[in-house]
Scaffold this active site. Structure first.
Site, mmCIF file in Angstrom:
data_model
loop_
_atom_site.group_PDB
_atom_site.id
_atom_site.type_symbol
_atom_site.label_atom_id
_atom_site.label_comp_id
_atom_site.label_asym_id
_atom_site.label_seq_id
_atom_site.Cartn_x
_atom_site.Cartn_y
_atom_site.Cartn_z
ATOM 1 C CG HIS A 102 -6.665 0.644 -1.783
ATOM 2 N ND1 HIS A 102 -6.864 0.024 -0.438
ATOM 3 C CD2 HIS A 102 -7.568 0.218 -2.676
ATOM 4 C CE1 HIS A 102 -7.731 -0.814 -0.725
ATOM 5 N NE2 HIS A 102 -8.478 -0.900 -1.908
ATOM 6 C CB CYS A 159 -0.945 -0.120 1.229
ATOM 7 S SG CYS A 159 -0.362 0.068 2.778
ATOM 8 C CG HIS A 184 -4.549 0.112 4.015
ATOM 9 N ND1 HIS A 184 -3.782 -0.785 3.094
ATOM 10 C CD2 HIS A 184 -5.488 0.581 3.089
ATOM 11 C CE1 HIS A 184 -4.190 -0.879 2.005
ATOM 12 N NE2 HIS A 184 -5.186 0.142 1.765
#
Length: 358
Positions: free
Chosen positions: A332, A272, A320
């Site tokens: 993402h 990520c 994240h």
């Protein structure tokens, strides 16, 4: 009997995974045992409620793996930094040793010259001359020689001190590097354990059940996104991307379809924060490598002030990150087994928003 053995193994696995992922927390309820009479034409082994429990457990495992990945990535960055410092110090040590050798050669040459002149430098001999002009020249040369000797001695002393400092710093940095490497190894072990546990849990399901599990994932994400949009969180969000933000969005969206791989920074795969950091690097704006460091170090802004290119940080541990692309969406890299994709910005629990080019 085979189905009962399979069911027993599944229950045992879920219980073990619950213990693995709960440090000081209550264990998750095991997936109920499927009916031993289930067959190809009978109802599904697991209800949606049962699969929802499985989905939550898998999601927890992958989120824990994400947090460990952040720790690994940070250690990796620190390793690169410390390695670079050690290389610089090693070069400084070599240069210092060469300088000391040169200074010692100069000092030795002066000593040999004085020995040849009976212990007196040439200037001192001229100072003893009966010729007034030669006497004055001799005094000046004596002073110059004395100053040169003091300067040489001071230079040699300083260089030796610098060399000792470089050596001590190199030793300290080496110890730091070894400590960081230990952290990397622990983080890597934890990541692999979490991912393996999640994959093993999912592999116990039949294909139809895995398909239903994927649908439950989408439903949960859609429900969260709908609730977020209905809250009015992005009602007044209308900011336009900066030049850098537009470049970062263009890079990130061009990676859609590439797989998630923990620790990866492209070009073939990303985790990520690998995606977001490389996107902003492509926009000529280097940012921290990990989502936690991005949250800690980059300027924070209100959701209402968001514009494309901003980074949305997720979960309480900032494990994240996704890039806002406008219209309530992010790009993402979700987790292992998934690819870089577009998703609702509110499909996960938002911690906050940061702006790399503020």
């Amino acid at each position: 009997m085979n189905r009962r053995h399979c069911a027993t193994a599944a229950i045992t696995l879920v219980c073990a995974l619950a213990l693995l992922t709960s440090t000081g927390q209550a264990t998750a309820a095991p997936v109920p045992e499927p009916s031993p009479s289930a067959s190809a034409g009978s109802p599904p082994r697991y209800s949606n409620a049962d699969l929802e429990e499985v989905r939550e457990q898998i999601d927890t495992l992958y989120r824990k793996a994400g947090a460990a990945t952040d720790a690994y990535n940070l250690a990796e960055e620190q390793t690169k930094k410390q390695s670079g410092e050690i290389v610089k110090l090693a070069k400084a040590i070599v240069d210092g040793q060469a300088r000391i050798a040169a200074l010692k050669d100069r000092a030795g040459a002066q000593a040999r010259e004085q020995y040849r002149n009976g212990g007196l430098p040439p200037g001192a001999q001229l100072a003893l001359s009966n010729d007034p002009k030669l006497f004055l020249d001799g005094l000046n040369k004596v002073r110059q020689s004395q100053q040169a000797s003091k300067s040489l001695l001071a230079d040699l002393t300083q260089t030796q001190q610098d060399l000792e400092t470089y050596t001590q710093d190199a030793s300290t940095n080496w110890e730091k590097l070894e400590t960081i490497r230990v952290k990397q190894a622990k983080a890597k072990k934890k990541i692999n354990a979490q991912i393996k546990a999640a994959e093993k849990l999912e592999s116990r399901l039949e294909k139809k059940e895995r398909d239903r599990l994927r649908q439950l994932e989408r439903d949960a994400a859609d429900k969260a996104q709908t609730a977020w949009l209905s809250s009015g969180a992005v009602k007044d969000v209308s900011g336009e991307a900066s030049e850098g933000g537009a470049a970062a969005v263009a890079f990130a969206t061009a990676q859609i379809g590439k797989p998630y791989v923990w620790g990866a920074e492209g070009p073939g795969s990303y985790d990520c924060s690998g995606l977001t950091s490389q996107a902003w690097l492509a926009a000529k704006r280097p940012i921290p490598r990990t989502s936690q460091e991005q949250w800690r170090l980059l300027p924070r802004i209100d959701i209402q002030d968001m514009r494309p290119g901003d980074l949305i940080i997720y979960h309480a541990d900032a494990s994240h990150v996704g890039m806002y692309v406008g219209d309530g969406a992010i790009v993402h890299s979700p987790r292992p087994g998934r690819n870089v994709t577009l998703a609702g910005a509110g499909s996960m629990k938002i911690l906050g928003v940061v702006r790399p080019d503020k």
